[in-house]
Design a protein around this motif. Structure first.
Motif, mmCIF file in Angstrom:
data_model
loop_
_atom_site.group_PDB
_atom_site.id
_atom_site.type_symbol
_atom_site.label_atom_id
_atom_site.label_comp_id
_atom_site.label_asym_id
_atom_site.label_seq_id
_atom_site.Cartn_x
_atom_site.Cartn_y
_atom_site.Cartn_z
ATOM 1 N N TYR A 184 0.835 -0.993 -0.043
ATOM 2 C CA TYR A 184 0.032 0.036 0.072
ATOM 3 C C TYR A 184 1.017 1.343 0.131
ATOM 4 C CZ TYR A 184 -4.675 -1.892 0.516
ATOM 5 O OH TYR A 184 -5.939 -2.458 0.405
ATOM 6 N N GLY A 243 0.300 5.771 -0.368
ATOM 7 C CA GLY A 243 -0.519 7.072 -0.799
ATOM 8 C C GLY A 243 0.074 8.037 -1.512
ATOM 9 N N GLY A 281 -6.445 10.947 1.747
ATOM 10 C CA GLY A 281 -7.566 10.154 2.077
ATOM 11 C C GLY A 281 -7.784 8.898 1.590
ATOM 12 N N TYR A 282 -6.638 8.401 0.749
ATOM 13 C CA TYR A 282 -6.753 7.079 0.337
ATOM 14 C C TYR A 282 -5.614 6.503 0.119
ATOM 15 C CZ TYR A 282 -11.711 8.067 -1.026
ATOM 16 O OH TYR A 282 -12.872 8.526 -0.926
ATOM 17 N N GLN A 283 -5.518 4.953 0.207
ATOM 18 C CA GLN A 283 -4.233 4.187 -0.191
ATOM 19 C C GLN A 283 -4.509 3.100 -1.190
ATOM 20 O OE1 GLN A 283 -1.544 3.522 2.972
ATOM 21 N NE2 GLN A 283 -2.665 4.802 4.461
ATOM 22 N N ASP A 285 -10.141 3.573 1.632
ATOM 23 C CA ASP A 285 -10.086 4.858 2.456
ATOM 24 C C ASP A 285 -9.031 4.785 3.569
ATOM 25 O OD1 ASP A 285 -11.922 7.006 3.792
ATOM 26 O OD2 ASP A 285 -11.647 5.916 5.167
ATOM 27 N N ASN A 286 -8.596 5.823 3.962
ATOM 28 C CA ASN A 286 -7.361 5.797 4.993
ATOM 29 C C ASN A 286 -8.050 5.122 6.330
ATOM 30 O OD1 ASN A 286 -5.391 7.009 3.751
ATOM 31 N ND2 ASN A 286 -5.515 8.802 4.546
ATOM 32 N N SER A 287 -9.284 5.436 6.681
ATOM 33 C CA SER A 287 -9.827 4.857 7.670
ATOM 34 C C SER A 287 -9.905 3.280 8.084
ATOM 35 C CB SER A 287 -11.192 5.324 8.181
ATOM 36 O OG SER A 287 -12.249 5.327 7.400
ATOM 37 N N HIS A 336 -8.346 1.355 5.760
ATOM 38 C CA HIS A 336 -6.905 0.624 5.605
ATOM 39 C C HIS A 336 -6.431 0.703 7.333
ATOM 40 C CE1 HIS A 336 -2.584 1.147 5.373
ATOM 41 N NE2 HIS A 336 -2.691 0.168 4.443
ATOM 42 N N ALA A 337 -6.289 1.856 8.032
ATOM 43 C CA ALA A 337 -6.035 1.808 9.381
ATOM 44 C C ALA A 337 -6.733 0.867 10.076
ATOM 45 C CB ALA A 337 -6.162 3.139 10.053
#
Length: 214
Positions: free
Chosen positions: A126, A128, A134-136, A192-194, A196-197
């Motif tokens: 991954y 970004g 906001g995305y990866q 989305d970053n959230s 992904h996290a």
């Protein structure tokens, strides 16, 4: 569908762009959708004197740190020149560092860079972009590259980069060719970053590949 080329950037245009950017202590980062990110940057051929070039590199480093990020290309602050800065202090997680070959990359300014694969090995992880916040997404890149570039003092250098530093080199040099990382990404991996996290922040991509089908 073909599109008409953008009008050429004159020397006067370039000076105005650079002056406007450098009027900010921390210039804003240009977002995807701006034509400067989709137009091959102009080779640097002394359009800026040494003092202005030094100020530009210092400003780019400041923007990179503030974002924060590990690389920044001049088009990302609206300047269509083949210049980028790179710096990565690494990560504290030993598992992540080992799997991703993420070794520290000391600050480096590269002018007119071009890279070539240093072998056949590739790695997919991954990544970004500060211009696509906001995305990866997962991008498969060369594990090693040979980068030829000019230093700020005018000296030409060819150097091999491996692991995560090689990924940063490729990402930032691609920017100078009008290429965003999404152009090379596995589209089904987009997260989305959230998300992904929450789901895919493991050192590798096996779980994401299985669940998302890429």
């Amino acid at each position: 569908m073909s599109h008409p080329p953008l009008p050429p950037v004159t020397a006067a245009d370039l000076r105005s762009i650079v002056d406007a950017v450098l009027s900010h202590e921390v210039p804003p980062i240009v977002r995807a959708g701006h034509p400067v990110l989709r137009t091959p940057a102009l080779p640097f051929a002394g359009q800026l004197d040494d003092a202005v070039l030094g100020l530009l590199l210092t400003t780019m480093r400041r923007v990179m740190h503030a974002a924060p990020g590990v690389g920044l290309a001049a088009p990302q602050i609206g300047i269509p020149l083949r210049i980028a800065v790179l710096e990565d202090k690494g990560v504290g997680d030993d598992d992540v560092a080992a799997l991703r070959a993420r070794t520290p990359l000391p600050f480096l300014a590269i002018i007119n860079p071009r890279y070539a694969a240093g072998g056949t090995a590739t790695a997919a992880f991954y990544e970004g972009c500060l211009s696509v916040p906001g995305y990866q997404a997962v991008v498969e890149r060369h594990s090693e590259v040979d980068l030829t570039y000019t230093r700020s003092d005018g000296r030409s250098v060819t150097k091999r980069f491996s692991g995560w530093p090689a990924r940063i080199v490729q990402h930032e040099t691609d920017h100078l060719d009008g290429i965003l990382y999404l152009d090379k990404a596995m589209s089904r991996s987009l997260a989305d970053n959230s998300e992904h996290a929450r789901r895919w922040a493991q050192p590798g991509i096996d779980a994401a590949r299985l669940a998302l089908g890429f």
